[in-house]
Design an enzyme around this catalytic site. Structure first.
Site, mmCIF file in Angstrom:
data_model
loop_
_atom_site.group_PDB
_atom_site.id
_atom_site.type_symbol
_atom_site.label_atom_id
_atom_site.label_comp_id
_atom_site.label_asym_id
_atom_site.label_seq_id
_atom_site.Cartn_x
_atom_site.Cartn_y
_atom_site.Cartn_z
ATOM 1 N N HIS A 161 0.843 -1.197 0.000
ATOM 2 C CA HIS A 161 0.000 0.000 0.000
ATOM 3 C C HIS A 161 0.879 1.250 0.000
ATOM 4 C CE1 HIS A 161 -3.207 -2.539 2.237
ATOM 5 N NE2 HIS A 161 -3.730 -2.233 1.071
ATOM 6 N N CYS A 248 -2.490 0.426 9.822
ATOM 7 C CA CYS A 248 -3.520 -0.538 9.399
ATOM 8 C C CYS A 248 -4.477 -0.917 10.529
ATOM 9 C CB CYS A 248 -2.893 -1.835 8.905
ATOM 10 S SG CYS A 248 -1.419 -1.628 7.948
HETATM 11 C C1 CIR Z 1 -3.500 -7.788 3.779
HETATM 12 O O1 CIR Z 1 -2.665 -8.286 2.999
HETATM 13 O O2 CIR Z 1 -4.544 -7.276 3.375
HETATM 14 C C2 CIR Z 1 -3.207 -7.822 5.262
HETATM 15 N N1 CIR Z 1 -2.522 -9.028 5.574
HETATM 16 C C3 CIR Z 1 -2.386 -6.629 5.658
HETATM 17 C C4 CIR Z 1 -3.103 -5.319 5.476
HETATM 18 C C5 CIR Z 1 -2.276 -4.160 5.870
HETATM 19 N N2 CIR Z 1 -3.045 -2.972 5.825
HETATM 20 C C6 CIR Z 1 -2.547 -1.782 5.559
HETATM 21 O O3 CIR Z 1 -1.388 -1.657 5.179
HETATM 22 N N3 CIR Z 1 -3.366 -0.742 5.630
#
Ligand code: CIR
Length: 253
Positions: A161, A248
């Site tokens: 991201h 996150c």
């Molecule tokens: C994913 O791959 O969607 C989750 N394991 C990690 C999400 C991380 N979120 C973020 O960077 N906002």
């Protein structure tokens, strides 16, 4: 100034979350502890924390940032690019609806994840990633422009991201990973460069003058301190195993 944060407890099925990291499976009990210290830090910074229950159907649901974007006066329900995460939006709609009078939605076939959205005053930088497509950004732009905000698209390389590689710390200070430091789009910011061997620390969060940073990244920590911020360090090892960072784990508004 942030007043509230929404978080969701990790579920036991966290161990099945999506990951590209090669750091092993997260330990659920350790994740619970790290999460509770995170919540405590938010409360210590005077945020009202709305803590949602764990939901074992969705291994990644602890990463609430991806399913909504909160501005001062508007909530946007996203449409995650990761298929296994798409139905997480059903878990967040009510709480967003109860905190925002105005709620908008990203619609199929657009995709957008909140981890790709970085708020800088009334401008929103949005990463074009594997999770957020062009249509997602253009829908987001059409929505945000109605409310007087502007949207800037950011091309991304290999990272998950946008905010995996860059964090806005207010006062025109941008914490930025080594590989994103040269982007022209960011030339007007004061840059705090995160060295390549500390790249995980490029995801920090600013909360009312204090910066939350992951524990174990001494060079980045010193640079943020030198820029004049108070710091809270938090153990994040179990979430790092799932490519998740500090931002996150909450929606802040
Ligand atoms: C994913 O791959 O969607 C989750 N394991 C990690 C999400 C991380 N979120 C973020 O960077 N906002």
């Amino acid at each position: 100034m942030f007043r509230k944060a929404i978080v969701r407890k990790p579920c036991p099925n966290l161990v099945a979350g999506i990951t590209t990291a090669d750091l092993g499976k997260p330990d659920y009990h350790r994740a619970l502890l790290q999460h509770s210290l995170y919540v405590e830090a938010l409360r210590q910074l005077d945020l009202e924390v709305i803590e949602l229950e764990a939901d074992n159907r969705f291994p990644d649901s602890v990463f609430v940032e991806d399913v909504a974007v909160c501005t001062n006066d508007l909530g946007v329900i996203t449409r995650p690019g990761a298929a296994s995460r798409r139905d997480e939006i059903g878990l967040i709609e009510d709480v967003i609806g109860s905190h925002f009078e105005r709620v908008e939605t990203i619609k199929d076939p657009a995709t957008l994840e909140g981890g790709d959205v970085m708020m800088v005053g009334s401008t929103f930088y949005v990463g074009l990633s594997d999770r957020t497509n062009k249509l997602g950004i253009s829908q987001f732009r059409s929505i945000l422009e109605k409310y007087g905000y502007s949207v800037i698209r950011v091309p991304l390389g290999e990272i998950l991201h946008l905010k995996t590689g860059v964090s806005y710390l207010e006062d025109n200070n941008l914490l930025v990973s080594d590989e994103m430091g040269d982007l022209d789009l960011f030339s007007s910011f004061n840059k705090i460069l995160v060295p390549a061997d500390e790249s995980y620390a490029a995801n920090c969060i600013w909360i009312n003058g204090t910066v939350l940073i992951p524990a174990g990244f001494p060079v980045t920590k010193q640079k943020i301190k030198d820029a004049g911020y108070k710091i809270i360090e938090l153990e994040m090892t179990e979430f790092e195993k799932l490519d998740g960072g500090l931002s996150c784990l909450s929606l802040r508004f």
